[in-house]
Design a protein around this motif. Structure first.
Motif, PDB file in Angstrom:
ATOM      1  N   PHE A 177       0.840  -1.204   0.000  1.00 53.11           N
ATOM      2  CA  PHE A 177       0.000   0.000   0.000  1.00 53.11           C
ATOM      3  C   PHE A 177       0.867   1.243   0.000  1.00 53.11           C
ATOM      4  N   LEU A 178       0.504   2.213  -0.828  1.00 55.43           N
ATOM      5  CA  LEU A 178       1.055   3.550  -0.752  1.00 55.43           C
ATOM      6  C   LEU A 178      -0.104   4.449  -0.347  1.00 55.43           C
ATOM      7  N   LEU A 179       0.031   5.094   0.773  1.00 52.58           N
ATOM      8  CA  LEU A 179      -1.020   5.963   1.302  1.00 52.58           C
ATOM      9  C   LEU A 179      -0.529   7.408   1.239  1.00 52.58           C
ATOM     10  N   LEU A 180      -1.136   8.191   0.367  1.00 54.84           N
ATOM     11  CA  LEU A 180      -0.852   9.616   0.256  1.00 54.84           C
ATOM     12  C   LEU A 180      -2.060  10.345   0.832  1.00 54.84           C
ATOM     13  N   HIS A 181      -1.855  11.039   1.939  1.00 52.10           N
ATOM     14  CA  HIS A 181      -3.004  11.646   2.618  1.00 52.10           C
ATOM     15  C   HIS A 181      -2.681  13.093   2.962  1.00 52.10           C
ATOM     16  N   GLY A 182      -3.584  13.970   2.591  1.00 51.58           N
ATOM     17  CA  GLY A 182      -3.417  15.391   2.899  1.00 51.58           C
ATOM     18  C   GLY A 182      -3.520  15.659   4.388  1.00 51.58           C
ATOM     19  N   THR A 183      -2.591  16.460   4.887  1.00 54.31           N
ATOM     20  CA  THR A 183      -2.603  16.781   6.314  1.00 54.31           C
ATOM     21  C   THR A 183      -3.734  17.732   6.686  1.00 54.31           C
ATOM     22  N   ALA A 184      -4.329  18.391   5.682  1.00 53.77           N
ATOM     23  CA  ALA A 184      -5.431  19.325   5.946  1.00 53.77           C
ATOM     24  C   ALA A 184      -6.764  18.771   5.452  1.00 53.77           C
ATOM     25  N   ASP A 185      -6.852  17.457   5.292  1.00 51.54           N
ATOM     26  CA  ASP A 185      -8.085  16.835   4.791  1.00 51.54           C
ATOM     27  C   ASP A 185      -9.221  17.089   5.785  1.00 51.54           C
ATOM     28  N   THR A 186     -10.283  17.721   5.299  1.00 52.70           N
ATOM     29  CA  THR A 186     -11.410  18.047   6.165  1.00 52.70           C
ATOM     30  C   THR A 186     -12.519  16.998   6.096  1.00 52.70           C
ATOM     31  N   ARG A 187     -12.398  16.016   5.221  1.00 53.85           N
ATOM     32  CA  ARG A 187     -13.429  14.979   5.093  1.00 53.85           C
ATOM     33  C   ARG A 187     -13.003  13.653   5.713  1.00 53.85           C
ATOM     34  N   VAL A 188     -11.753  13.288   5.503  1.00 51.21           N
ATOM     35  CA  VAL A 188     -11.230  12.027   6.047  1.00 51.21           C
ATOM     36  C   VAL A 188      -9.979  12.368   6.842  1.00 51.21           C
ATOM     37  N   PRO A 189     -10.028  12.196   8.149  1.00 48.48           N
ATOM     38  CA  PRO A 189      -8.867  12.559   8.961  1.00 48.48           C
ATOM     39  C   PRO A 189      -7.616  11.777   8.533  1.00 48.48           C
ATOM     40  N   ALA A 190      -6.490  12.476   8.480  1.00 47.47           N
ATOM     41  CA  ALA A 190      -5.225  11.844   8.116  1.00 47.47           C
ATOM     42  C   ALA A 190      -4.888  10.709   9.081  1.00 47.47           C
ATOM     43  N   ALA A 191      -5.393  10.777  10.290  1.00 49.54           N
ATOM     44  CA  ALA A 191      -5.143   9.717  11.272  1.00 49.54           C
ATOM     45  C   ALA A 191      -5.686   8.369  10.798  1.00 49.54           C
ATOM     46  N   GLN A 192      -6.699   8.376   9.945  1.00 49.41           N
ATOM     47  CA  GLN A 192      -7.231   7.102   9.435  1.00 49.41           C
ATOM     48  C   GLN A 192      -6.200   6.389   8.577  1.00 49.41           C
ATOM     49  N   SER A 193      -5.482   7.118   7.748  1.00 49.31           N
ATOM     50  CA  SER A 193      -4.428   6.494   6.950  1.00 49.31           C
ATOM     51  C   SER A 193      -3.291   6.020   7.842  1.00 49.31           C
ATOM     52  N   ALA A 194      -2.995   6.781   8.876  1.00 50.19           N
ATOM     53  CA  ALA A 194      -1.944   6.368   9.808  1.00 50.19           C
ATOM     54  C   ALA A 194      -2.334   5.065  10.504  1.00 50.19           C
ATOM     55  N   ARG A 195      -3.591   4.954  10.907  1.00 51.72           N
ATOM     56  CA  ARG A 195      -4.044   3.719  11.566  1.00 51.72           C
ATOM     57  C   ARG A 195      -4.029   2.535  10.595  1.00 51.72           C
ATOM     58  N   LEU A 196      -4.425   2.771   9.345  1.00 53.39           N
ATOM     59  CA  LEU A 196      -4.388   1.714   8.355  1.00 53.39           C
ATOM     60  C   LEU A 196      -2.949   1.254   8.130  1.00 53.39           C
ATOM     61  N   ALA A 197      -2.029   2.191   7.991  1.00 49.83           N
ATOM     62  CA  ALA A 197      -0.620   1.834   7.796  1.00 49.83           C
ATOM     63  C   ALA A 197      -0.101   1.017   8.975  1.00 49.83           C
ATOM     64  N   GLU A 198      -0.443   1.420  10.182  1.00 47.88           N
ATOM     65  CA  GLU A 198      -0.010   0.689  11.379  1.00 47.88           C
ATOM     66  C   GLU A 198      -0.557  -0.734  11.375  1.00 47.88           C
ATOM     67  N   ALA A 199      -1.828  -0.886  11.048  1.00 49.78           N
ATOM     68  CA  ALA A 199      -2.454  -2.212  11.044  1.00 49.78           C
ATOM     69  C   ALA A 199      -1.833  -3.108   9.973  1.00 49.78           C
ATOM     70  N   LEU A 200      -1.590  -2.537   8.794  1.00 48.78           N
ATOM     71  CA  LEU A 200      -0.959  -3.323   7.737  1.00 48.78           C
ATOM     72  C   LEU A 200       0.435  -3.771   8.146  1.00 48.78           C
ATOM     73  N   ARG A 201       1.196  -2.867   8.699  1.00 48.88           N
ATOM     74  CA  ARG A 201       2.556  -3.213   9.150  1.00 48.88           C
ATOM     75  C   ARG A 201       2.526  -4.247  10.259  1.00 48.88           C
ATOM     76  N   ALA A 202       1.595  -4.103  11.178  1.00 47.45           N
ATOM     77  CA  ALA A 202       1.479  -5.071  12.278  1.00 47.45           C
ATOM     78  C   ALA A 202       1.160  -6.461  11.751  1.00 47.45           C
ATOM     79  N   ALA A 203       0.460  -6.531  10.621  1.00 45.79           N
ATOM     80  CA  ALA A 203       0.116  -7.823  10.011  1.00 45.79           C
ATOM     81  C   ALA A 203       1.252  -8.349   9.145  1.00 45.79           C
TER      82      ALA A 203
END
Length: 77
Positions: free
Chosen positions: A8-34
């Motif tokens: 996965f390559l996750l490119l996420h805007g730090t100023a995203d007002t619709r989807v918090p950037a933290a969601q991509s961070a959590r997804l990246a963490e979960a993928l790495r943990a797996a």
């Protein structure tokens, strides 16, 4: 999620007002943990769908996406 998940390559805007950037961070963490590969690249000041950034930033994101795809699909090891 398993280590067999595609990279996965996750490119996420730090100023995203619709989807918090933290969601991509959590997804990246979960993928790495797996055991899967997850590259998270925050895009400074980008809102949802890259609003608020110039054409150069969009081009850089596109270039990063192509480079990532080439890297993960390369048959030379």
């Amino acid at each position: 999620m398993t280590p067999d998940a595609p990279p996965f390559l996750l490119l996420h805007g730090t100023a995203d007002t619709r989807v918090p950037a933290a969601q991509s961070a959590r997804l990246a963490e979960a993928l790495r943990a797996a055991g899967a590969r997850a590259d998270l690249r925050p895009v400074p000041d980008a809102d949802h769908l890259w609003a608020g950034v110039g054409e150069q930033v969009v081009e850089e994101c596109f270039a990063a996406s192509l480079a990532f795809a080439r890297e993960v699909t390369s048959t030379s090891a």
